[in-house]
Each structure stands twice: as structure tokens, then as C-alpha cells.
Design a protein around this motif. Sequence first.
Motif, short mmCIF file in Angstrom:
data_model
loop_
_atom_site.label_atom_id
_atom_site.label_comp_id
_atom_site.label_asym_id
_atom_site.label_seq_id
_atom_site.Cartn_x
_atom_site.Cartn_y
_atom_site.Cartn_z
N LEU A 48 0.85 -1.18 0.00
CA LEU A 48 0.00 0.00 0.00
C LEU A 48 0.89 1.24 0.00
O LEU A 48 1.65 1.46 0.95
CB LEU A 48 -0.90 0.00 1.24
N ASN A 49 0.83 2.03 -1.08
CA ASN A 49 1.66 3.22 -1.18
C ASN A 49 0.82 4.45 -0.84
O ASN A 49 -0.14 4.77 -1.54
CB ASN A 49 2.25 3.35 -2.59
N LEU A 50 1.20 5.12 0.24
CA LEU A 50 0.55 6.34 0.69
C LEU A 50 1.47 7.51 0.36
O LEU A 50 2.50 7.71 1.01
CB LEU A 50 0.27 6.28 2.20
N SER A 51 1.12 8.25 -0.67
CA SER A 51 1.97 9.34 -1.14
C SER A 51 1.83 10.56 -0.24
O SER A 51 0.72 10.93 0.15
CB SER A 51 1.58 9.69 -2.58
N TRP A 52 2.97 11.20 0.08
CA TRP A 52 2.93 12.44 0.86
C TRP A 52 2.58 13.58 -0.09
O TRP A 52 3.42 14.09 -0.81
CB TRP A 52 4.26 12.68 1.55
N SER A 53 1.31 13.97 -0.09
CA SER A 53 0.79 14.90 -1.07
C SER A 53 1.49 16.26 -1.08
O SER A 53 1.71 16.82 -2.16
CB SER A 53 -0.72 15.08 -0.83
N PRO A 54 1.88 16.84 0.06
CA PRO A 54 2.53 18.16 0.00
C PRO A 54 3.80 18.18 -0.85
O PRO A 54 4.07 19.19 -1.51
CB PRO A 54 2.84 18.45 1.47
N GLU A 55 4.56 17.11 -0.85
CA GLU A 55 5.77 17.09 -1.66
C GLU A 55 5.43 17.05 -3.15
O GLU A 55 6.00 17.78 -3.96
CB GLU A 55 6.63 15.88 -1.29
N PHE A 56 4.46 16.21 -3.53
CA PHE A 56 4.04 16.15 -4.92
C PHE A 56 3.40 17.46 -5.36
O PHE A 56 3.67 17.98 -6.45
CB PHE A 56 3.05 14.99 -5.12
N CYS A 57 2.56 18.03 -4.50
CA CYS A 57 1.80 19.22 -4.89
C CYS A 57 2.65 20.48 -4.94
O CYS A 57 2.21 21.50 -5.48
CB CYS A 57 0.63 19.41 -3.93
N TYR A 58 3.85 20.43 -4.40
CA TYR A 58 4.74 21.59 -4.46
C TYR A 58 4.97 22.01 -5.91
O TYR A 58 5.02 23.20 -6.22
CB TYR A 58 6.07 21.25 -3.79
N SER A 59 5.10 21.04 -6.80
CA SER A 59 5.36 21.35 -8.21
C SER A 59 4.22 20.96 -9.13
O SER A 59 4.33 21.09 -10.35
CB SER A 59 6.65 20.64 -8.67
N HIS A 60 3.08 20.50 -8.56
CA HIS A 60 1.93 20.10 -9.39
C HIS A 60 0.64 20.59 -8.74
O HIS A 60 -0.24 19.80 -8.40
CB HIS A 60 1.91 18.57 -9.55
#
Length: 225
Positions: free
Chosen positions: A54-66
Motif C-alpha cells: 500500500l503506497n501512501l503518497s505524501w501529497s505536500p511534496e508532490f503538490c509543491y510542483s503540481h
Amino acid sequence: MKHASVAPILALLVMLSACKSAPNTDSGSPGPSTTADRATPHLPQGTGFDYYLLNLSWSPEFCYSHRDAPECASRNTFVLHGLWPQNTNGTYPENCSSAPGPSDPSAFSDIYPDQHLLLHEWQTHGTCSGLDADTFLSTARAAYRSIAVPPQLANISSQTSMPPDEIVSLFTRANPSLSSESVAISCGHNFLTAVEVCLDKSLHPVACGPIRSCRATIIRIPPPR
């Protein structure tokens, strides 16, 4: 990964590329993005699997550039990236059939607001689960909801830093059924990118075996933006 621009396409490409693993070589200094070590050959189609990752992505890191990605509008912390069939020998099956996707993709918008990502996750990983699309996605939802986010991360308001083992400890304290052997931390350039939990086919925690946390000494954790 909502406007008529290239941003959603770029966001989707980044999210999809995260499904492909790279060797875990992060030594604590800035370098190429790394995830938990799954750089092993894919199995032939239809060979089955031993457990789920189960991969739980840390959204703040992804959303910094997207920031135009659909999931970024909610300023979440952890979001579901995927539920991936794995094997105890370090291999993992992908693209096991051309079975159709869910009857109503919008029914799963709570876990996959981007339907392109939903279909990618189904085709690449879900078709290897032995389940139909609706059952697989319902299983992914149940797995996602089964893991409590530690309050220290759920309520984060400013950037913090901690060792990977401390992040694991936060999750095991918030989820008594988890052990440190069933949790792995992914990072890139010393930033948290995901927490991964190993589950059996009934969604009970199991040891992750060959999957290991990133090697950074300290991981930076940015807050939602």
C-alpha cells in the motif's frame, strides 16, 4: 493529474513514473529521487502474488510542483497512490490482463480524483490481483482507510525533519497492528515522498521482506500548501 494546459499531463506523468522503482541509493545527501527498493524484474503475466504494498503518497511534496493536480485542491497529507501486488522474492507482476476498468470510475473519486491515474493503477497493478476492477478498487479504499495517519503528521503546519525510523515509529504507535517490519519510508532529495505498508490479501499487516526504507539520515517533511 483541471485546466486546459499541460500541467495535468505533467502531473500524471510524474505520478505514473513513481510506480516504477529505482534502486534505493539515498545516503542522506541530495540526489535522484528514490523509493523503497523494488528494482527487480517483473514477473510474467498472470503469475499471481504474495502480498500487497500500500503506497501512501505524501501529497505536500508532490503538490509543491503540481498544484493543478486534482488531489492537491484538498491540501491533504497522505493520499492513496496505489495498492500493488508484490512477491516475497522481490519480484512483482504488472499488466496481467486487458480486463475492463470499473463500471463507474466516479464512484472511486474519493481515493482517485484523477480518473487517468485510477485507470493506470487498475491496468498496471489491479489486473494482477485476481479481482475485478470494482472489487479491487474497493479493496484499495479499505486498505487506505485501514491506516491511521499519526496526528504529528496529520496536523503538520510547518516543515519538520526526522529520521526514517522515527516516521515508522509514529505509524506503529498510531496503528497498533503494524510492526516496524511492515512499514517502509520512501524519500527523494531528503524529502518524504511516501509511506508504504505491506498487507496480506486480507489486508492484515505482514513483513515487507526485501522492501527497505530510504537511506537518508534525516528526512524533511513539508506541510500542505
